[in-house]
Design a protein around this motif. Sequence first.
Motif, PDB file in Angstrom:
ATOM      1  N   ASP A  57      85.119 103.640  85.756  1.00  0.00           N
ATOM      2  CA  ASP A  57      84.989 103.675  87.219  1.00  0.00           C
ATOM      3  C   ASP A  57      85.288 102.323  87.866  1.00  0.00           C
ATOM      4  O   ASP A  57      84.617 101.907  88.799  1.00  0.00           O
ATOM      5  CB  ASP A  57      83.582 104.133  87.639  1.00  0.00           C
ATOM      6  N   ALA A  58      86.319 101.650  87.394  1.00  0.00           N
ATOM      7  CA  ALA A  58      86.630 100.313  87.909  1.00  0.00           C
ATOM      8  C   ALA A  58      87.667 100.344  89.025  1.00  0.00           C
ATOM      9  O   ALA A  58      87.667  99.479  89.894  1.00  0.00           O
ATOM     10  CB  ALA A  58      87.117  99.415  86.788  1.00  0.00           C
ATOM     11  N   TYR A  59      88.564 101.299  88.987  1.00  0.00           N
ATOM     12  CA  TYR A  59      89.621 101.406  89.988  1.00  0.00           C
ATOM     13  C   TYR A  59      90.409 100.098  90.086  1.00  0.00           C
ATOM     14  O   TYR A  59      90.285  99.209  89.255  1.00  0.00           O
ATOM     15  CB  TYR A  59      89.058 101.858  91.334  1.00  0.00           C
ATOM     16  N   TYR A  60      91.259  99.985  91.112  1.00  0.00           N
ATOM     17  CA  TYR A  60      92.132  98.811  91.212  1.00  0.00           C
ATOM     18  C   TYR A  60      91.354  97.507  91.355  1.00  0.00           C
ATOM     19  O   TYR A  60      91.670  96.509  90.701  1.00  0.00           O
ATOM     20  CB  TYR A  60      93.100  98.950  92.397  1.00  0.00           C
ATOM     21  N   ASN A  61      90.359  97.478  92.220  1.00  0.00           N
ATOM     22  CA  ASN A  61      89.639  96.222  92.438  1.00  0.00           C
ATOM     23  C   ASN A  61      88.846  95.788  91.211  1.00  0.00           C
ATOM     24  O   ASN A  61      88.750  94.599  90.920  1.00  0.00           O
ATOM     25  CB  ASN A  61      88.739  96.322  93.662  1.00  0.00           C
ATOM     26  N   VAL A 158      81.050  97.026  98.047  1.00  0.00           N
ATOM     27  CA  VAL A 158      81.598  97.128  99.392  1.00  0.00           C
ATOM     28  C   VAL A 158      82.999  97.745  99.359  1.00  0.00           C
ATOM     29  O   VAL A 158      83.365  98.549 100.196  1.00  0.00           O
ATOM     30  CB  VAL A 158      81.669  95.735 100.069  1.00  0.00           C
ATOM     31  N   ASN A 159      83.797  97.348  98.378  1.00  0.00           N
ATOM     32  CA  ASN A 159      85.196  97.758  98.297  1.00  0.00           C
ATOM     33  C   ASN A 159      85.502  98.233  96.884  1.00  0.00           C
ATOM     34  O   ASN A 159      86.113  97.511  96.103  1.00  0.00           O
ATOM     35  CB  ASN A 159      86.089  96.593  98.701  1.00  0.00           C
ATOM     36  N   LYS A 160      85.058  99.419  96.546  1.00  0.00           N
ATOM     37  CA  LYS A 160      85.169  99.919  95.187  1.00  0.00           C
ATOM     38  C   LYS A 160      86.608 100.179  94.756  1.00  0.00           C
ATOM     39  O   LYS A 160      86.994  99.909  93.643  1.00  0.00           O
ATOM     40  CB  LYS A 160      84.341 101.205  95.034  1.00  0.00           C
ATOM     41  N   ILE A 161      87.388 100.763  95.637  1.00  0.00           N
ATOM     42  CA  ILE A 161      88.731 101.187  95.230  1.00  0.00           C
ATOM     43  C   ILE A 161      89.685 100.018  95.290  1.00  0.00           C
ATOM     44  O   ILE A 161      90.476  99.768  94.506  1.00  0.00           O
ATOM     45  CB  ILE A 161      89.226 102.352  96.101  1.00  0.00           C
TER      46      ILE A 161
END
Length: 161
Positions: A57-61, A158-161
């Motif tokens: 669940d790390a996504y791009y950021n 704050v900015n997961k994706i």
Amino acid sequence: MEKNYSLLVAVTNHKLNKEAIALKKEFKKYTDTILIDNDSPFESEEEKAEFDYTLTDAYYNGQLNKAYEQLKDHHTHLLIINSDITVPDIKKLVDRAEEVYTKHPEVKVYAPSAHYSPHNHMANRGTNDIRKVTFTDGFCFIIPRDHLDIMCPIDLSVNKI
């Protein structure tokens, strides 16, 4: 003369394992390279072992944060590229990045032109030159470490994706 440019490449992946591994192997011929996965199934333990880091669940950021954490003291720039990006000539990209940052140190983010972008400003115009654009398209860009130091690590709450 001391070299003032050193690149780390981080190949990021989600479910395109073979493509990611191939990118890592090609980039590794020319510069330091790591392979970061986010939630991909693996066909075998051997395939999984090709990845330096496996995240959930790390996504791009989250992948950018992991790449940033791996910068060594000598690395001055990070190239982050997703495994769905195709690069016809990896050596040319690595050489071009060094050329851009040694001849144009004012460049903050460099991304190669795209052949298939819905954003006209990213289209390859055949000029073999750099130009200012509003934003980069896709997940293939190079950024100097000193700028990463300002924005990383990204707060994933704050900015997961």
